[in-house]
Design a protein around this motif. Structure first.
Motif, PDB file in Angstrom:
ATOM      1  N   THR A   5     -20.190 -38.945  63.110  1.00  0.00           N
ATOM      2  CA  THR A   5     -20.018 -40.082  62.825  1.00  0.00           C
ATOM      3  C   THR A   5     -20.691 -40.764  61.507  1.00  0.00           C
ATOM      4  O   THR A   5     -21.363 -40.089  60.872  1.00  0.00           O
ATOM      5  CB  THR A   5     -20.648 -40.829  64.237  1.00  0.00           C
ATOM      6  OG1 THR A   5     -22.271 -40.875  63.960  1.00  0.00           O
ATOM      7  CG2 THR A   5     -20.399 -40.245  65.449  1.00  0.00           C
ATOM      8  N   ILE A   6     -20.503 -41.956  61.534  1.00  0.00           N
ATOM      9  CA  ILE A   6     -20.904 -42.704  60.508  1.00  0.00           C
ATOM     10  C   ILE A   6     -22.626 -42.537  60.308  1.00  0.00           C
ATOM     11  O   ILE A   6     -23.182 -42.786  59.254  1.00  0.00           O
ATOM     12  CB  ILE A   6     -20.488 -44.192  60.502  1.00  0.00           C
ATOM     13  CG1 ILE A   6     -20.626 -44.828  59.068  1.00  0.00           C
ATOM     14  CG2 ILE A   6     -21.149 -44.837  61.445  1.00  0.00           C
ATOM     15  CD1 ILE A   6     -20.095 -46.272  59.134  1.00  0.00           C
ATOM     16  N   ARG A   7     -23.222 -42.580  61.555  1.00  0.00           N
ATOM     17  CA  ARG A   7     -24.635 -42.351  61.433  1.00  0.00           C
ATOM     18  C   ARG A   7     -25.131 -41.032  60.997  1.00  0.00           C
ATOM     19  O   ARG A   7     -25.967 -40.988  60.316  1.00  0.00           O
ATOM     20  CB  ARG A   7     -25.114 -42.456  63.097  1.00  0.00           C
ATOM     21  CG  ARG A   7     -26.196 -42.006  63.352  1.00  0.00           C
ATOM     22  CD  ARG A   7     -26.832 -42.313  64.840  1.00  0.00           C
ATOM     23  NE  ARG A   7     -27.374 -43.649  64.712  1.00  0.00           N
ATOM     24  CZ  ARG A   7     -26.633 -44.711  65.340  1.00  0.00           C
ATOM     25  NH1 ARG A   7     -25.841 -44.795  66.287  1.00  0.00           N
ATOM     26  NH2 ARG A   7     -27.417 -46.025  65.521  1.00  0.00           N
ATOM     27  N   ASP A   8     -24.310 -40.177  61.140  1.00  0.00           N
ATOM     28  CA  ASP A   8     -24.613 -38.672  60.562  1.00  0.00           C
ATOM     29  C   ASP A   8     -24.584 -38.651  58.989  1.00  0.00           C
ATOM     30  O   ASP A   8     -25.405 -38.280  58.452  1.00  0.00           O
ATOM     31  CB  ASP A   8     -23.785 -37.398  60.982  1.00  0.00           C
ATOM     32  CG  ASP A   8     -23.701 -37.437  62.745  1.00  0.00           C
ATOM     33  OD1 ASP A   8     -24.741 -37.679  63.345  1.00  0.00           O
ATOM     34  OD2 ASP A   8     -22.564 -37.424  63.082  1.00  0.00           O
ATOM     35  N   ALA A  10     -24.860 -41.396  57.211  1.00  0.00           N
ATOM     36  CA  ALA A  10     -25.884 -42.413  56.971  1.00  0.00           C
ATOM     37  C   ALA A  10     -27.305 -41.562  56.653  1.00  0.00           C
ATOM     38  O   ALA A  10     -28.005 -41.889  55.679  1.00  0.00           O
ATOM     39  CB  ALA A  10     -26.052 -43.535  57.768  1.00  0.00           C
ATOM     40  N   LYS A  11     -27.534 -40.841  57.930  1.00  0.00           N
ATOM     41  CA  LYS A  11     -28.751 -40.058  57.612  1.00  0.00           C
ATOM     42  C   LYS A  11     -28.870 -39.112  56.463  1.00  0.00           C
ATOM     43  O   LYS A  11     -29.797 -39.039  55.794  1.00  0.00           O
ATOM     44  CB  LYS A  11     -28.963 -39.493  59.145  1.00  0.00           C
ATOM     45  CG  LYS A  11     -30.094 -38.819  59.174  1.00  0.00           C
ATOM     46  CD  LYS A  11     -30.391 -38.135  60.613  1.00  0.00           C
ATOM     47  CE  LYS A  11     -30.551 -39.126  61.623  1.00  0.00           C
ATOM     48  NZ  LYS A  11     -30.301 -38.188  62.960  1.00  0.00           N
ATOM     49  N   SER A  16     -28.346 -46.916  54.836  1.00  0.00           N
ATOM     50  CA  SER A  16     -28.008 -47.266  56.243  1.00  0.00           C
ATOM     51  C   SER A  16     -26.444 -47.179  56.543  1.00  0.00           C
ATOM     52  O   SER A  16     -25.750 -46.855  55.653  1.00  0.00           O
ATOM     53  CB  SER A  16     -28.182 -49.000  56.129  1.00  0.00           C
ATOM     54  OG  SER A  16     -27.598 -49.771  55.410  1.00  0.00           O
ATOM     55  N   ILE A  17     -26.186 -47.385  57.839  1.00  0.00           N
ATOM     56  CA  ILE A  17     -24.746 -47.192  58.007  1.00  0.00           C
ATOM     57  C   ILE A  17     -23.893 -48.460  57.478  1.00  0.00           C
ATOM     58  O   ILE A  17     -22.816 -48.195  57.212  1.00  0.00           O
ATOM     59  CB  ILE A  17     -24.530 -47.166  59.567  1.00  0.00           C
ATOM     60  CG1 ILE A  17     -25.115 -48.281  60.287  1.00  0.00           C
ATOM     61  CG2 ILE A  17     -25.001 -46.042  60.214  1.00  0.00           C
ATOM     62  CD1 ILE A  17     -24.615 -48.424  61.673  1.00  0.00           C
ATOM     63  N   SER A  18     -24.550 -49.434  57.346  1.00  0.00           N
ATOM     64  CA  SER A  18     -23.812 -50.750  56.609  1.00  0.00           C
ATOM     65  C   SER A  18     -23.400 -50.120  55.317  1.00  0.00           C
ATOM     66  O   SER A  18     -22.251 -50.405  54.665  1.00  0.00           O
ATOM     67  CB  SER A  18     -24.637 -51.851  56.340  1.00  0.00           C
ATOM     68  OG  SER A  18     -25.457 -52.192  57.516  1.00  0.00           O
ATOM     69  N   SER A  21     -20.361 -47.847  55.545  1.00  0.00           N
ATOM     70  CA  SER A  21     -19.304 -48.618  56.022  1.00  0.00           C
ATOM     71  C   SER A  21     -18.846 -49.330  54.514  1.00  0.00           C
ATOM     72  O   SER A  21     -17.638 -49.354  54.494  1.00  0.00           O
ATOM     73  CB  SER A  21     -19.706 -49.676  56.997  1.00  0.00           C
ATOM     74  OG  SER A  21     -18.639 -50.392  57.229  1.00  0.00           O
ATOM     75  N   TYR A  47     -16.356 -35.868  57.205  1.00  0.00           N
ATOM     76  CA  TYR A  47     -16.310 -37.054  57.923  1.00  0.00           C
ATOM     77  C   TYR A  47     -14.988 -37.634  58.020  1.00  0.00           C
ATOM     78  O   TYR A  47     -14.592 -37.636  56.939  1.00  0.00           O
ATOM     79  CB  TYR A  47     -17.253 -38.170  57.587  1.00  0.00           C
ATOM     80  CG  TYR A  47     -17.216 -39.463  58.311  1.00  0.00           C
ATOM     81  CD1 TYR A  47     -17.765 -39.601  59.276  1.00  0.00           C
ATOM     82  CD2 TYR A  47     -16.778 -40.455  57.653  1.00  0.00           C
ATOM     83  CE1 TYR A  47     -17.663 -40.771  60.204  1.00  0.00           C
ATOM     84  CE2 TYR A  47     -16.513 -41.659  58.183  1.00  0.00           C
ATOM     85  CZ  TYR A  47     -17.188 -41.722  59.361  1.00  0.00           C
ATOM     86  OH  TYR A  47     -16.852 -43.090  59.980  1.00  0.00           O
ATOM     87  N   ARG A  49     -13.294 -41.194  59.904  1.00  0.00           N
ATOM     88  CA  ARG A  49     -13.562 -42.372  60.497  1.00  0.00           C
ATOM     89  C   ARG A  49     -12.734 -42.488  61.859  1.00  0.00           C
ATOM     90  O   ARG A  49     -11.703 -42.162  61.906  1.00  0.00           O
ATOM     91  CB  ARG A  49     -13.344 -43.406  59.581  1.00  0.00           C
ATOM     92  CG  ARG A  49     -13.225 -44.689  60.438  1.00  0.00           C
ATOM     93  CD  ARG A  49     -13.273 -45.923  59.447  1.00  0.00           C
ATOM     94  NE  ARG A  49     -12.300 -45.952  58.472  1.00  0.00           N
ATOM     95  CZ  ARG A  49     -12.131 -46.695  57.424  1.00  0.00           C
ATOM     96  NH1 ARG A  49     -13.153 -47.942  57.246  1.00  0.00           N
ATOM     97  NH2 ARG A  49     -11.100 -46.529  56.368  1.00  0.00           N
TER      98      ARG A  49
END
Lengths: 337, 337
Positions: A5-8, A10-11, A16-18, A21, A47, A49
């Motif tokens: 996911t976008i969280r992965d 970002a990390k 940040s996930i922002s 995005s 990834y 989306r």
DNA sequence: CTGAAAGCGCTTACAG
DNA sequence: CTGAAAGCGCTTACAG
């Protein structure tokens, strides 16, 4: 395998996930180095989306629809494929909805719009007759392909078509020019706004201008299928054998009709000259090849997508008329008494 | 007009959104009266569920995909339409993805799966050659239509097809039974797992069993298009005029070939007998009509959807072989020296 | 049988 | 240029 996911992303990219995005959506307000880093992680993690999530939040989705009226119409299904193809190359995804002749294209579009939050819709072969006002309440860019729809007020409506009336007229003009006077007609009228009806009205207009009375016994109704066309031609043959030409409202109809003519011992074009319409590839491969007026499928498809995208960007709708060039085949000849 | 959400329905029906959701999803644990009340409000407000939101939360979405290989293959596009049609009647929505011969069906499926959280996928005309292992990593029910895929291990894989090898063999058996010895072949081999290749291997097997050596100069490669088939037949004709029969791997190929034969002054079936394969509707409308072995499109479509749904319910995949009945046309006759 | 709450994976003002 | 937080419209355990 676990879904990324976008969280992965970002990390892994330590942002940040922002920010992820923003990168994903090609926003300009991201530092070039940050962007590069994020993109590398996207690549690394492979990834993809989740479109459902993106579409939920966004105002417009990436979905458009193609509503195809009449699943047996070869020309229209070919057109639908071309549109899908063009869409794919432009990153636009089309849902395709095939409806029956008797189904309601407006209801179909409205439900799709609500269900999927469609951002646009292309209609193939719709007749619109009873829905002029309904459509104007639908806040959705629409393109009507193969049917002229200038009468639709509203800036989000466009259409692309050949002039069906003129083409029907041109076809019969041509047959008359070759000396034919008794000309059979195969097809169906449907609503006045319908493309196929226009072809027949054009044909009648040609007869009228040449002082040839319209003879009902030379007309038979049929739809866009081979069996129906075959049956229609057979019905005419049961009444009359003295016609020397046929105008069929589509190539498919012409194919079915030619088979019927030959099965009844007639020769094309010696006994009967035949002109179709659509300009399908198959027209060049029948024996004899079929003379036809082409609907430029590629141009119609391209233009439909272009007009849809323009409307989605807020531009005013346009109504485009394309020429229908004549393609000479072996199915017509001069009439000699 | 404002979009009606589940919250509006809940408020109007004076229940929680949980309850509305239960009603919408046909959960049994709802009081009958409550259910009726909610349903009435749904009706009144013309509520349509936002599929993006539903799909986001749910494990499985309502999306399945049809991946169609080769946009010019009339039989496959017809099959795709039938599947869409059956799906629609069963409330199942198919995304349709048309890919080129050279594109990668596995990548297409995987991206679609990630992007849309697909719940299943039907492949039309895929060859699978290099992807046996890849597919086994994809946690997605898959049905391969028109190609036999028993070799795919994994309980979520199914296939529906006719026995392509046997059918190719039967076609040539039939021609030989009519006294033909010099038989032209038109089509392409492709990967071993490919359906079209199997037809040709079957044809070769028939020749072998009858003690007829396979003659390369009687074969020409072509794809599923009219121009390509026409060119292929023309190429054979430039080398040889002494064959008396043709087996074409598909009806489309046969149509293009027949046109070429006739254009070169040969008559079907007087000079050359022709057998196609697919059993398209058009086969009955050529002049002469084409003898063909039918792939039962309707059964293949129905069975594909059935197998997909079974796999989605967790049932083990199955590999179904359907018979390919012979349809007699006017394009073949006994060979006389 | 029903409701309050958490969360699906994103996007988008709002601050900073 | 970047992040924390709210929220898109649903579904789904968890309580009751």
């Amino acid at each position: 395998m676990r879904i990324v996911t976008i969280r992965d992303v970002a990390k892994e990219a330590q942002v940040s996930i922002s920010t992820v995005s923003r990168v994903l959506n090609d926003r300009p307000d991201v530092d070039a180095l940050t962007r590069a880093r994020v993109l590398k992680v996207v690549e690394k993690l492979q990834y993809v989306r989740n479109a459902n999530a993106a579409n939920l939040k966004q105002q417009h989705t990436d979905f458009s629809a193609v509503v195809l009226r009449g699943r047996r119409n070869l020309f229209l299904t070919d057109l639908a494929e071309r549109i899908l193809d063009i869409g794919r190359r432009r990153g636009r995804r089309f849902l395709i909805e095939i409806i029956d002749e008797k189904d309601d294209e407006f209801e179909t579009a409205r439900t799709l719009y609500r269900e999927r939050k469609l951002s646009g819709c292309i209609f193939l072969g719709s007749n619109l007759q009873q829905h002029v006002h309904d459509f104007e309440t639908l806040d959705l860019p629409c393109v009507f392909a193969t049917v002229q729809a200038e009468f639709l007020a509203g800036r989000q409506f466009s259409s692309v078509a050949v002039n069906n009336f003129d083409t029907g007229k041109a076809a019969v003009d041509r047959l008359i020019g070759l000396g034919h006077r008794r000309i059979a007609l195969l097809g169906f009228y449907g609503p006045v706004t319908n493309s196929t009806g226009q072809r027949l009205y054009g044909a009648q207009e040609s007869l009228r201008r040449h002082g040839i009375p319209y003879d009902e016994s030379l007309f038979e109704e049929c739809d866009f299928t081979l069996p129906s066309a075959y049956a229609g031609m057979t019905a005419v043959l049961s009444r009359r054998r003295d016609f020397s030409a046929l105008f069929a409202i589509s190539d498919i109809v012409a194919f079915g009709a030619m088979k019927a003519l030959i099965d009844h011992g007639l020769s094309v074009p010696r006994d009967v000259s035949v002109i179709g319409m659509d300009g399908t590839e198959q027209a060049a491969y029948t024996v004899p090849s079929l003379s036809t007026y082409a609907q430029p499928a590629d141009d119609i498809a391209t233009e439909s997508v272009r007009l849809l995208e323009a409307a989605m960007r807020g531009q005013k709708g346009k109504h485009v008329l394309l020429p229908a060039p004549f393609i000479q085949g072996g199915s017509i000849k001069k009439h000699v008494e």
